[in-house]
Scaffold this active site. Structure first.
Site, PDB file in Angstrom:
ATOM      1  N   TYR A 149       0.839  -1.190   0.000  1.00 32.62           N
ATOM      2  CA  TYR A 149       0.000   0.000   0.000  1.00 32.62           C
ATOM      3  C   TYR A 149       0.876   1.242   0.000  1.00 32.62           C
ATOM      4  O   TYR A 149       1.715   1.427   0.888  1.00 32.62           O
ATOM      5  CB  TYR A 149      -0.929  -0.005   1.221  1.00 32.62           C
ATOM      6  CG  TYR A 149      -2.248  -0.693   0.962  1.00 32.62           C
ATOM      7  CD1 TYR A 149      -2.344  -1.698   0.004  1.00 32.62           C
ATOM      8  CD2 TYR A 149      -3.389  -0.348   1.662  1.00 32.62           C
ATOM      9  CE1 TYR A 149      -3.542  -2.337  -0.232  1.00 32.62           C
ATOM     10  CE2 TYR A 149      -4.596  -0.984   1.424  1.00 32.62           C
ATOM     11  CZ  TYR A 149      -4.665  -1.974   0.467  1.00 32.62           C
ATOM     12  OH  TYR A 149      -5.845  -2.604   0.221  1.00 32.62           O
ATOM     13  N   LYS A 202       2.603 -14.905  -1.453  1.00 41.48           N
ATOM     14  CA  LYS A 202       2.730 -15.150  -2.888  1.00 41.48           C
ATOM     15  C   LYS A 202       4.219 -15.341  -3.204  1.00 41.48           C
ATOM     16  O   LYS A 202       4.779 -14.733  -4.110  1.00 41.48           O
ATOM     17  CB  LYS A 202       2.137 -13.980  -3.684  1.00 41.48           C
ATOM     18  CG  LYS A 202       1.978 -14.250  -5.190  1.00 41.48           C
ATOM     19  CD  LYS A 202       1.041 -15.402  -5.505  1.00 41.48           C
ATOM     20  CE  LYS A 202       0.878 -15.570  -7.013  1.00 41.48           C
ATOM     21  NZ  LYS A 202       0.161 -16.815  -7.360  1.00 41.48           N
ATOM     22  N   ASP A 235      -3.865 -16.449  -4.245  1.00 44.38           N
ATOM     23  CA  ASP A 235      -4.885 -16.771  -5.236  1.00 44.38           C
ATOM     24  C   ASP A 235      -5.589 -18.075  -4.890  1.00 44.38           C
ATOM     25  O   ASP A 235      -6.821 -18.190  -4.992  1.00 44.38           O
ATOM     26  CB  ASP A 235      -4.280 -16.826  -6.642  1.00 44.38           C
ATOM     27  CG  ASP A 235      -2.979 -17.611  -6.710  1.00 44.38           C
ATOM     28  OD1 ASP A 235      -2.399 -17.925  -5.657  1.00 44.38           O
ATOM     29  OD2 ASP A 235      -2.524 -17.898  -7.843  1.00 44.38           O
ATOM     30  N   ASP A 259      -6.507  -7.072   3.101  1.00 47.79           N
ATOM     31  CA  ASP A 259      -7.623  -6.195   2.768  1.00 47.79           C
ATOM     32  C   ASP A 259      -8.589  -6.892   1.823  1.00 47.79           C
ATOM     33  O   ASP A 259      -9.810  -6.911   2.028  1.00 47.79           O
ATOM     34  CB  ASP A 259      -7.078  -4.912   2.144  1.00 47.79           C
ATOM     35  CG  ASP A 259      -8.127  -3.820   2.019  1.00 47.79           C
ATOM     36  OD1 ASP A 259      -9.224  -3.974   2.581  1.00 47.79           O
ATOM     37  OD2 ASP A 259      -7.840  -2.801   1.365  1.00 47.79           O
ATOM     38  N   ASP A 263     -12.487  -8.676   2.863  1.00 49.77           N
ATOM     39  CA  ASP A 263     -13.738  -8.276   2.210  1.00 49.77           C
ATOM     40  C   ASP A 263     -14.438  -9.488   1.594  1.00 49.77           C
ATOM     41  O   ASP A 263     -15.665  -9.631   1.686  1.00 49.77           O
ATOM     42  CB  ASP A 263     -13.473  -7.226   1.136  1.00 49.77           C
ATOM     43  CG  ASP A 263     -13.308  -5.829   1.712  1.00 49.77           C
ATOM     44  OD1 ASP A 263     -13.340  -5.691   2.952  1.00 49.77           O
ATOM     45  OD2 ASP A 263     -13.129  -4.876   0.935  1.00 49.77           O
TER      46      ASP A 263
END
Length: 372
Positions: A149, A202, A235, A259, A263
């Site tokens: 971010y 990842k 993923d 984040d 959600d």
């Protein structure tokens, strides 16, 4: 019922001093859901015989721009430092006038000022609420200070830049220190729940950054032999949440992945309207629902206060184990039970397919708290 215990390295000290909490209503529906959460919190504390909370209203957001010329007044930040914790409503920074629209949000400013490194986001399905994953009961522990971010990875300036008008670049930062402390928070939480941690990364592509995060999490995990540790690529984790979300307990990951996955998990468990959140450091914590300010329904008595109510309960639970009034922990349990039973009875706001207004839902929860 499995606890959504939100504590970061809890302690057992107690105090008889009144708990002082900052109350920041924010923007949009914050003006409806934050007062509802406050009233329910007060009712729960009274019901368990606790010392009444001292609430300290503070200016933030659009109202603060009109009063102070900024959405995040320095006077508010100074006042926050002297309080035990804070309840922050959603912000609608997209509606702020220039130059505030493009600046760090009020929540982001508070998070950065007080180093709230742990974003704890439960995703729990409730009886009475339609859910893609009706047995889901997990907590995503999101590192909250760095990662990919742009507003969280530079001492000054932004982590995004353009060397030419046609090239945009971003810097991602992962440090051992930040990875260690969020991993410890996740393993502490898992040791009080079902004893399983999933490390999401990842490292097959981002071998150095998320690879460091993964490795540090495993190093910390060796200090918790009673906790099972698993790995998932982000993923694959998204697919697993959709297919078998009930299999996961505590998920720890870096900022951006956390984040996105929180959600997703919130929607799979029913709705972001039921998804609470806590931002915490070792010494400070802030209740802040995962959803936004919903300006399209603001002022219409239609907003769902569930996430804000449950976020406040998370704050109470955190405070009760950090030297605060132990009655706050009992009040948190009372709030969580009242919300769950209200939803199970079919009382819900329109976003969940119900007919209750914001006020009606809050009144029903409060009635359950008082008569339990």
């Amino acid at each position: 019922m499995v606890s959504n215990d939100c504590r970061v390295n809890p302690t057992s000290a107690t105090t008889s001093e009144p708990t002082r909490l900052g109350l920041l209503v924010g923007d949009g529906i914050g003006h409806e859901i934050v007062p509802a959460a406050q009233r329910i919190a007060d009712a729960a504390v009274a019901a368990v015989g606790g010392t009444p909370v001292e609430w300290v209203p503070l200016d933030v957001g659009l109202d603060a721009i009109g009063e102070h010329g900024t959405p995040m007044p320095e006077s508010t930040l100074v006042a926050l430092a002297d309080l035990d914790g804070w309840v922050l409503g959603p912000h609608d920074s997209a509606s702020y006038p220039d130059p505030f629209r493009g600046q760090l949000t009020p929540g982001g400013t508070i998070r950065k000022r007080f180093d709230l490194f742990a974003n704890i986001r439960p995703a729990r399905a409730f009886a009475g609420v339609r859910a893609v994953s009706p047995e889901m009961d997990l907590v995503i522990v999101r590192e909250n200070t760095e990662g990919f971010y742009a507003d969280r990875n530079m001492f000054t300036g932004s982590g995004e830049f353009m060397p030419t008008p046609d090239v945009a670049m971003a810097v991602g930062v992962v440090t051992r220190r930040a990875s260690e402390r969020i991993a410890r928070a996740a393993f502490e939480l898992a040791s009080r729940r079902r004893g399983r941690v999933t490390v999401v990364h990842k490292a097959n592509v981002l071998a150095l950054t998320t690879g460091l995060f993964r490795d540090v999490c495993h190093e910390i995990g060796q200090q918790y032999p009673g906790v099972e540790v698993r790995n998932e690529h982000v993923d694959a984790m998204a697919a697993h949440l959709v297919r078998r979300g009930e299999d996961f307990d505590v998920v720890v990951t870096e900022n951006m992945f956390g984040d996105i996955l929180s959600d997703l998990a919130g929607e799979l468990s029913g709705s972001l309207g039921t998804a609470p959140s806590l931002n915490a450091s070792e010494t400070k914590a802030m209740a802040q629902a995962a959803h936004g300010a919903a300006p399209d329904i603001a002022g219409r008595n239609r907003a769902n206060p569930t996430a804000m109510i449950l976020s406040t309960a998370m704050l109470f639970d955190w405070l009760s184990t950090r030297g605060g009034d132990p009655a706050l922990g009992r009040a948190a349990e009372r709030i969580q039970s009242a919300v769950a039973n209200t939803l199970k009875a079919g009382v819900a706001t329109a976003d969940l397919g119900g007919l209750a207004s914001t006020a009606e839902f809050a009144e029903t929860v409060m009635a359950r708290i008082l008569r339990r």
